[in-house]
Each structure stands twice: as structure tokens, then as C-alpha cells.
Motif scaffolding. Structure first.
Motif, mmCIF file in Angstrom:
data_model
loop_
_atom_site.group_PDB
_atom_site.id
_atom_site.type_symbol
_atom_site.label_atom_id
_atom_site.label_comp_id
_atom_site.label_asym_id
_atom_site.label_seq_id
_atom_site.Cartn_x
_atom_site.Cartn_y
_atom_site.Cartn_z
ATOM 1 N N ASN A 487 -0.993 -3.995 13.860
ATOM 2 C CA ASN A 487 -0.627 -3.691 12.472
ATOM 3 C C ASN A 487 0.496 -4.593 11.944
ATOM 4 O OD1 ASN A 487 -2.440 -1.523 11.988
ATOM 5 N ND2 ASN A 487 -1.115 -0.166 13.171
ATOM 6 N N PHE A 488 1.033 -5.434 12.797
ATOM 7 C CA PHE A 488 2.126 -6.284 12.332
ATOM 8 C C PHE A 488 1.614 -7.267 11.272
ATOM 9 C CE2 PHE A 488 0.708 -10.155 14.098
ATOM 10 C CZ PHE A 488 1.683 -11.139 14.017
ATOM 11 N N HIS A 492 1.181 -5.221 1.845
ATOM 12 C CA HIS A 492 1.504 -3.913 1.273
ATOM 13 C C HIS A 492 0.393 -3.405 0.356
ATOM 14 C CE1 HIS A 492 2.345 -6.586 -1.944
ATOM 15 N NE2 HIS A 492 3.641 -6.706 -1.791
ATOM 16 N N THR A 493 -0.722 -4.129 0.317
ATOM 17 C CA THR A 493 -1.836 -3.729 -0.541
ATOM 18 C C THR A 493 -2.950 -3.024 0.216
ATOM 19 O OG1 THR A 493 -2.767 -5.940 -0.243
ATOM 20 C CG2 THR A 493 -1.426 -5.560 -2.218
ATOM 21 N N GLU A 494 -2.896 -3.053 1.543
ATOM 22 C CA GLU A 494 -3.873 -2.342 2.360
ATOM 23 C C GLU A 494 -3.370 -2.301 3.795
ATOM 24 O OE1 GLU A 494 -7.658 -4.309 2.972
ATOM 25 O OE2 GLU A 494 -6.775 -6.254 2.489
ATOM 26 N N ASN A 495 -3.888 -1.380 4.572
ATOM 27 C CA ASN A 495 -3.525 -1.283 5.984
ATOM 28 C C ASN A 495 -4.496 -2.114 6.809
ATOM 29 O OD1 ASN A 495 -1.191 0.253 6.079
ATOM 30 N ND2 ASN A 495 -2.290 2.191 5.995
ATOM 31 N N PHE A 558 -6.318 2.728 2.213
ATOM 32 C CA PHE A 558 -6.120 2.496 0.785
ATOM 33 C C PHE A 558 -6.270 0.997 0.534
ATOM 34 C CE2 PHE A 558 -1.976 1.533 2.505
ATOM 35 C CZ PHE A 558 -1.501 0.487 1.723
ATOM 36 N N GLU A 559 -6.498 0.637 -0.701
ATOM 37 C CA GLU A 559 -6.533 -0.769 -1.079
ATOM 38 C C GLU A 559 -6.218 -0.885 -2.564
ATOM 39 O OE1 GLU A 559 -9.321 -4.806 -0.847
ATOM 40 O OE2 GLU A 559 -10.173 -2.847 -0.325
ATOM 41 N N LEU A 560 -5.309 -1.798 -2.872
ATOM 42 C CA LEU A 560 -4.978 -2.090 -4.263
ATOM 43 C C LEU A 560 -4.788 -3.587 -4.414
ATOM 44 C CD1 LEU A 560 -1.621 -2.681 -4.605
ATOM 45 C CD2 LEU A 560 -1.566 -0.295 -3.949
ATOM 46 N N ASP A 561 -4.753 -4.045 -5.650
ATOM 47 C CA ASP A 561 -4.526 -5.461 -5.952
ATOM 48 C C ASP A 561 -3.473 -5.535 -7.040
ATOM 49 O OD1 ASP A 561 -4.538 -8.105 -6.704
ATOM 50 O OD2 ASP A 561 -6.714 -8.303 -6.802
ATOM 51 N N ASP A 562 -2.247 -5.920 -6.677
ATOM 52 C CA ASP A 562 -1.167 -5.900 -7.655
ATOM 53 C C ASP A 562 -1.216 -7.065 -8.634
ATOM 54 O OD1 ASP A 562 -0.467 -7.656 -5.661
ATOM 55 O OD2 ASP A 562 1.368 -6.616 -5.083
ATOM 56 N N ASP A 563 -2.263 -7.888 -8.572
ATOM 57 C CA ASP A 563 -2.489 -8.908 -9.598
ATOM 58 C C ASP A 563 -3.337 -8.372 -10.753
ATOM 59 O OD1 ASP A 563 -1.022 -10.957 -8.400
ATOM 60 O OD2 ASP A 563 -2.715 -11.570 -7.145
ATOM 61 N N LEU A 564 -3.933 -7.203 -10.560
ATOM 62 C CA LEU A 564 -4.727 -6.589 -11.619
ATOM 63 C C LEU A 564 -3.830 -5.829 -12.593
ATOM 64 C CD1 LEU A 564 -7.623 -5.042 -9.471
ATOM 65 C CD2 LEU A 564 -7.743 -7.134 -10.855
ATOM 66 N N ASP A 565 -4.253 -5.709 -13.842
ATOM 67 C CA ASP A 565 -3.515 -4.887 -14.802
ATOM 68 C C ASP A 565 -3.431 -3.446 -14.309
ATOM 69 O OD1 ASP A 565 -3.088 -7.015 -16.490
ATOM 70 O OD2 ASP A 565 -4.900 -6.652 -17.669
ATOM 71 N N GLY A 573 -13.224 -2.143 -7.157
ATOM 72 C CA GLY A 573 -13.374 -1.838 -5.741
ATOM 73 C C GLY A 573 -12.122 -1.307 -5.072
ATOM 74 N N MET A 574 -11.105 -0.972 -5.870
ATOM 75 C CA MET A 574 -9.862 -0.480 -5.302
ATOM 76 C C MET A 574 -9.940 1.036 -5.046
ATOM 77 S SD MET A 574 -8.124 -3.298 -5.152
ATOM 78 C CE MET A 574 -9.682 -4.160 -4.907
ATOM 79 N N ASP A 575 -9.143 1.511 -4.081
ATOM 80 C CA ASP A 575 -9.123 2.933 -3.750
ATOM 81 C C ASP A 575 -7.697 3.334 -3.368
ATOM 82 O OD1 ASP A 575 -9.462 5.525 -2.953
ATOM 83 O OD2 ASP A 575 -10.794 5.085 -1.260
ATOM 84 N N CYS A 576 -7.031 4.037 -4.274
ATOM 85 C CA CYS A 576 -5.644 4.483 -4.031
ATOM 86 C C CYS A 576 -5.549 5.995 -3.894
ATOM 87 C CB CYS A 576 -4.733 4.014 -5.165
ATOM 88 S SG CYS A 576 -4.568 2.230 -5.302
ATOM 89 N N SER A 577 -6.651 6.640 -3.609
ATOM 90 C CA SER A 577 -6.656 8.103 -3.592
ATOM 91 C C SER A 577 -5.736 8.687 -2.520
ATOM 92 C CB SER A 577 -8.088 8.615 -3.372
ATOM 93 O OG SER A 577 -8.634 8.110 -2.158
ATOM 94 N N MET A 578 -5.466 7.927 -1.455
ATOM 95 C CA MET A 578 -4.627 8.430 -0.364
ATOM 96 C C MET A 578 -3.269 7.732 -0.318
ATOM 97 S SD MET A 578 -6.331 10.796 1.146
ATOM 98 C CE MET A 578 -5.456 10.947 2.687
ATOM 99 N N ILE A 579 -2.907 7.030 -1.372
ATOM 100 C CA ILE A 579 -1.722 6.172 -1.304
ATOM 101 C C ILE A 579 -0.429 6.949 -1.097
ATOM 102 C CG2 ILE A 579 -1.215 6.089 -3.783
ATOM 103 C CD1 ILE A 579 -1.193 2.813 -2.400
ATOM 104 N N THR A 580 -0.366 8.194 -1.573
ATOM 105 C CA THR A 580 0.869 8.969 -1.407
ATOM 106 C C THR A 580 1.133 9.332 0.048
ATOM 107 O OG1 THR A 580 -0.341 11.007 -1.895
ATOM 108 C CG2 THR A 580 0.799 9.938 -3.731
#
Length: 623
Positions: A487-488, A492-495, A558-565, A573-580
């Protein structure tokens, strides 16, 4: 005479001499009587108290604030943090809502929370500021500036300064000053016009000046590129001056060497030539001026308030600011030789794998810097994140494989580098590493004799003349890999482990310094992986690693893209449902609070995590 005969003759002489002086053994003499005891000497002066020998510390999460879940993830909802002692509050910039979160810490416990990763025990009050401000100009007229995002905050006693860019970031921005009450609420004092993209603001230790790092980034097309600069705002009786003084990055540049006279650097061309000779990295379109190329990032002030230091990240340099004369000397930082250390340069194997690479260098390129004192001298700590100029209109960033790709740069590597490239796995090995095109082909013959990667994957200590005193080498990668395994170097956008090894590793971003007992510690957080490293820096010439912590759950998907609005957009295709449940993502800033100032009586670390939108409070305990 032969050598053999000479040796025999000398041996006979030696034996005869020994017999001559070997007399009979005499009788043993009588033992004399014991003498009287001497006079007792005077008691010496008491020695100095030694320093507390404890060099190990640990951290515990004692509170955590979350600005939200998927609706704020990736939108910089908790970026820069500060502490207001009067109200016992942490302040955090929330760019997602363009407000300041005021988080009350009065009832902070002395014991660790039950679930540090998902704790939300702290709440906030919103501190808002206007969308436009009225500022005074040098000709005594006034101008209205329409504001964009807040980038930085600083607090001195009960005065709050907010650095806010203009709605068009290439226009000149402003610093807003507020008077805070004992609840952390504020009354606007005034706004002061500063440079383009004010990215960081800080007070001198005596509160007499506010310094602003105006980064001056270009627009995406690179058709507009404002100059970088430093704004200095004087404060008298808690009231800021209406007009800021500007340290420009052309005629206000100076050189301290007695080998140079002022007329050796009184033109931009001369300054550029001297700085490039000393190793300054310059990258940009043709005809980019020095002031346009230099982008101030972060400022720290010496204890005597006479000097400040500013990181020039993209240029791999630190500037020394003379606050008595408003001049700046630029000190290029040189390069880290990765043949002396080891790094993981590919994400394709998805495991920690460290190698030496000859003729591969790292540009230190610090983001956050801070200062402390040892033996009355100032030392500068730097978090060596790295950064490139990568815009639609101009980019210096390529992978090593792109250098030799006929459809990309269509150039060559030296024989040594090509051999290392091939042995590493080619395009899936060293070919994955991102490097700059601004360096490496020194003679412009189309062959790269060296490669220069972004950042040094470490923290460094520099003396007040910006000579390197200490660097953590390859500690960060190896410590993180030993604890986190595969995991190293996660983003920060996905595990997904190892997916930043080809870029800048974990990206050391934030750094702070503070005393715990009699020892001084450096606290360094990595933006991508979320790692927190703690080093005992009491003596900058005898630095030791002390502790590691990571407040993240790598089992959460989880997966996000911080370049998107919308970084969590499911249509992309992003999924942040478990981000908390994922924990702290993207640590951007650290504020150390001493035990004397802490509401709990324990030293604290306040860390702002811009991707997860969380502010985490740690207590620091000596072990």
C-alpha cells in the motif's frame, strides 16, 4: 660485505651489549610509611542541567472534524490550518464552500478517540468573507477586486489574515484582515491589494509585518503569465498599512558574494546567467522573464524577524529575504544523487522495489518550509515534494520512455542510461519515471546524459546560507513500505498501492517544527500516501527518526479524480460512496501547538487533509 654477514655481525654486537649491562639483581628496599592525607579541595561549580534524553514520541488522534462526504471529497475542503489561542479554535480553509471552518477545541480530550480513521467528534462554525473588496491604490484612488478562492490564512494574537486570489487567478489578489473575538468570530478591518495568486500568508513573530508569497501562475493556455513576487504589509498598533510594499523578482534580486559587484547583475540577462550557472532550474516558453519563471510558494521567518525564507518550488531554490532592505537572494538547491540512495521508480510491478540509478538526480523542489534555532543560528526545514510546469500551452514533464519514443521527443539516452533503462524493464521499468525536459541534455546534442526527477522524496535541513546540513535520504519510501507493504506510495484518489512510485513517491508536502519536553521535532506529512514522519531534530547535525503514523484505511474501496469539476462524478466512473470510511486523504498543512498554548495541556498537531476534507487533531506524547 654481504647482507647475510652484516645481519650476523649486528646480532653478535647486540648480544655482547646485552651481557655488558645485565648486572646482578639487588636486594628489595624497605616499604616507606604512609604519608598524611592532603587537604580536601574546594567544591566545584554545579554543572549545567542536561537536556531531556527522550527522543521517541508517539501521536494519538484526540479529535477529528469532517467537512462532509462525497459532496466535498477532492474539493480542498480542509486545506491550510491555523490555531487561535484566545478562542481555543483551529481555523481551516474550506475552498469547496469558500469559507473558513472555525473548529472549537476547548473540550479536547486527553485520550485517543475510539476510531481515529472515521471519528467526527469535532464540529465547526463557518467564517465567511465577501466576494469583493475595496482596496486603496498608490495614487490614492480605490479599486474593487472581485475575489476567487482563499488560499492561505495566518493568525497573530487576535488578527486574522486571509490570502485570496482574484476571480481570474492571473489578476492581482488581496489579503483580508479581521479582528477576532474570544469566540473566533471576526470583524473586517480592511483589505490590501497584493500580487497575482497570493498562495501563502504569514506574520513575522512580532506581528509587525505580514508577508505574502504571490505565486503568479500562468493560465492553462500559458498565454498570460504574471510575475511572481513577495508582498510586505507593515502593521502599526494592530492596524495594517493600506498599501503593500513589493519585493519584485528582478531588480530586487541581490547576490551576497564579494566576487560580484552590483553592475554584474543589473540586467535580467545577467541575473539569469548567474543563477543558471549556480543551478537554478528555469522552464517555460521562450521569452519568459525571470520574474515570470520564479513562483514563490511558502514563507518562513527567522526568530529575529530580520530575515525570511521563501521556497521557489518549480525552480528548485530557496530565496533569502532581507526584511530590512526588502531584497531577495536566490539560492539554487542543487540535486540529489539517486545513485547514493534507492528509490522505486515504477508503478507497474505494484510492489515496493528499490534501486540505485546512476546519473539519475532528484530536484529538491520544496513546498512547505519552516525554521528553527540551534546554537543561536537559524536552520530551514523543507518538505521536498517536487512540482512541474504542466499546462495545456506548455509542459516540461515527460516519462523517460517518451524521451526515446520516435512519436514523442525522439531523442536518445546515453549508453549508461540506456543500459539501466533496459535492465530495469524498459518502458515498464525506468521508462515510467517522470522527469523534466529542462535539464539532462546539457550540450543540446539530442542525448540525455542525466535524468532529473521531481522532488527528493525526503525532508532536508539547510543552514541560514542554504547549505545542506541533513537529508532523510530514502527513509520515507523504505519506512512506509516496511509498515504499509504494497500500500505504500498510494495516491490519495484511490486505495491502490505503488501507483505514485513513477511520479514523486508519497510527495512530502507539509512540515512543522515544535518542542516536546526539551527536544525539538520535525513533523512531515506526505500528500499522496498520507504518511506522517516524526524526526528528532534537536541537533541538526545529529538527526534521528522517531515515529511513523498513517490515519487511513487501505481496505476501503473508493475512487475520485480531483481534476474533475465534480471529483466524485459517477458519470465519469468515480465512486465515493465509502469515502468517509477511508480516513485522512491528502494532508496539505500542519500546525504545531505547544503544550503552553494547547487547550488540553498537551502538545498538539493540527493537520488539514484537503482531499478527505478532514481536520485531524493529534496529541504528541513523549515515550
Amino acid at each position: 660485505m654481504s647482507i647475510r654477514k652484516t645481519v650476523i655481525a649486528l646480532s653478535i654486537i647486540s648480544l655482547l651489549s646485552a651481557c655488558q649491562f645485565d648486572g646482578d639483581k639487588g636486594d628489595q628496599g624497605e616499604i616507606g610509611a604512609t604519608g598524611a592525607q592532603g587537604i580536601q579541595g574546594e567544591q566545584g561549580d554545579q554543572g549545567f542541567n542536561g537536556e531531556n534524553a527522550t527522543s521517541k514520541v508517539k501521536v494519538e488522534v484526540v479529535g477529528r472534524f469532517s467537512a462532509g462526504g462525497s459532496e466535498i471529497a477532492g474539493k480542498s475542503a480542509a486545506e491550510i490550518v491555523q490555531f487561535h489561542k484566545t478562542s481555543n479554535s483551529a481555523f481551516a480553509v474550506n475552498s469547496a464552500l469558500n469559507q473558513i471552518e472555525v473548529i472549537n477545541l476547548t473540550s479536547l480530550p486527553n485520550t485517543e478517540v475510539g476510531n481515529p480513521v472515521s471519528d467526527t467528534s469535532l464540529s465547526s462554525t463557518a467564517f465567511t468573507f465577501p466576494n469583493e473588496v475595496n482596496v486603496l491604490l498608490p495614487n490614492n484612488t480605490r479599486e474593487i477586486i472581485t475575489l476567487g478562492a482563499a488560499n492561505s490564512i495566518a493568525i497573530y494574537e487576535n488578527t486574522l489574515a486571509i490570502a485570496v486570489e482574484a476571480d481570474e487567478k492571473t489578476n492581482l489578489g488581496a489579503v483580508l484582515f479581521y479582528q477576532l473575538n474570544n469566540q473566533g468570530a471576526g470583524t473586517l478591518i480592511k483589505a490590501v491589494k497584493v500580487g497575482a495568486l497570493p498562495d501563502m500568508v504569514t506574520f513575522t513573530h512580532d506581528g509587525a509585518k505580514v508577508l505574502v508569497a504571490n505565486e503568479g501562475e500562468p493560465n492553462k493556455a500559458y498565454t498570460i503569465d504574471p510575475e511572481g513576487s513577495i508582498s510586505v504589509i507593515s502593521i502599526t498598533n494592530n492596524l495594517p498599512e493600506d498599501i503593500a510594499n513589493e519585493i519584485n523578482l528582478s531588480s530586487n534580486i541581490t547576490f551576497s558574494s564579494d566576487l560580484l559587484s552590483a553592475n554584474d547583475y543589473d540586467t535580467d540577462a545577467e541575473r539569469v546567467a548567474l543563477l543558471k550557472q549556480r543551478g537554478l532550474k528555469l522552464a517555460g516558453p521562450v521569452n519568459t522573464s525571470l520574474a515570470q519563471s520564479l513562483e514563490p510558494e511558502y514563507i518562513s521567518v527567522s526568530e529575529d524577524n530580520k530575515t525570511a525564507f521563501v521556497s521557489l518550488q518549480e525552480n528548485n531554490a530557496i530565496g533569502i529575504i532581507d526584511l530590512e532592505h526588502n531584497t531577495i537572494e536566490i539560492k539554487p538547491l542543487g540535486f540529489k544523487n539517486w545513485n547514493e540512495f534507492q528509490l522505486d521508480f515504477t508503478n507497474k510491478d505494484e510492489i515496493p522495489s528499490f534501486s540505485h540509478v546512476k546519473n539519475l538526480f532528484g530536484m529538491y523542489q520544496p513546498d512547505t518550509i519552516t525554521t528553527y534555532q540551534w546554537q543561536g543560528a537559524t536552520f530551514v526545514l523543507s518538505a521536498n515534494e517536487g512540482d512541474s510546469r504542466d499546462y495545456d500551452g506548455y509542459s516540461e514533464e515527460v516519462r523517460v520512455e517518451d524521451i526515446i519514443d520516435v512519436d514523442e521527443l525522439n531523442k536518445a539516452l546515453s549508453v549508461e542510461l540506456q543500459a539501466a533503462y533496459d535492465a530495469s524493464g524498459g518502458s515498464d521499468g525506468l521508462g515510467r519515471l517522470k522527469v523534466t525536459t529542462a535539464l539532462g541534455d546539457a550540450d543540446n546534442d539530442g542525448i540525455y546524459e542525466a535524468l532529473y526527477a521531481y522532488g527528493a522524496r525526503s525532508f532536508s535541513i539547510w543552514d541560514q546560507n542554504i547549505n545542506l546540513v541533513y537529508d532523510s535520504g530514502d527513509d520515507f519510501g523504505k519506512i512506509s513500505a516496511s509498515v504499509l507493504g504494497n500500500n505504500f506510495n498510494s495516491a490519495h484518489t484511490e486505495n491502490k498501492g505503488d501507483n505514485r512510485s513513477d511520479d514523486k513517491g508519497g510527495e512530502p508536502e507539509a512540515i512543522a517544527v515544535g518542542k516536546v519536553g526539551d527536544r525539538t521535532y520535525g513533523f512531515i506529512a506526505s500528500e499522496r500516501s498520507g504518511d506522517l514522519f516524526i524526526y528528532d531534530i534537536t541537533n541538526p547535525f545529529n538527526v534521528t527518526f522517531s515515529a511513523f503514523y498513517n490515519n487511513r484505511d487501505f481496505n476501503v474501496d473508493f475512487e475520485l479524480d480531483d481534476d474533475l469539476d465534480n471529483p466524485c462524478d459517477p458519470n465519469e466512473g468515480m465512486d465515493c460512496s465509502m469515502i468517509t470510511s477511508a480516513g485522512d486523504l491528502g494532508p496539505e498543512s500542519i500546525k504545531f501547538v505547544s503544550a503552553d498554548d494547547s487547550p488540553s495541556g498537551k502538545p498538539l498537531l493540527i493537520i488539514g487533509n484537503e482531499v478527505s476534507g478532514s481536520v485531524t487533531i493529534y496529541q504528541v506524547l513523549a515515550e
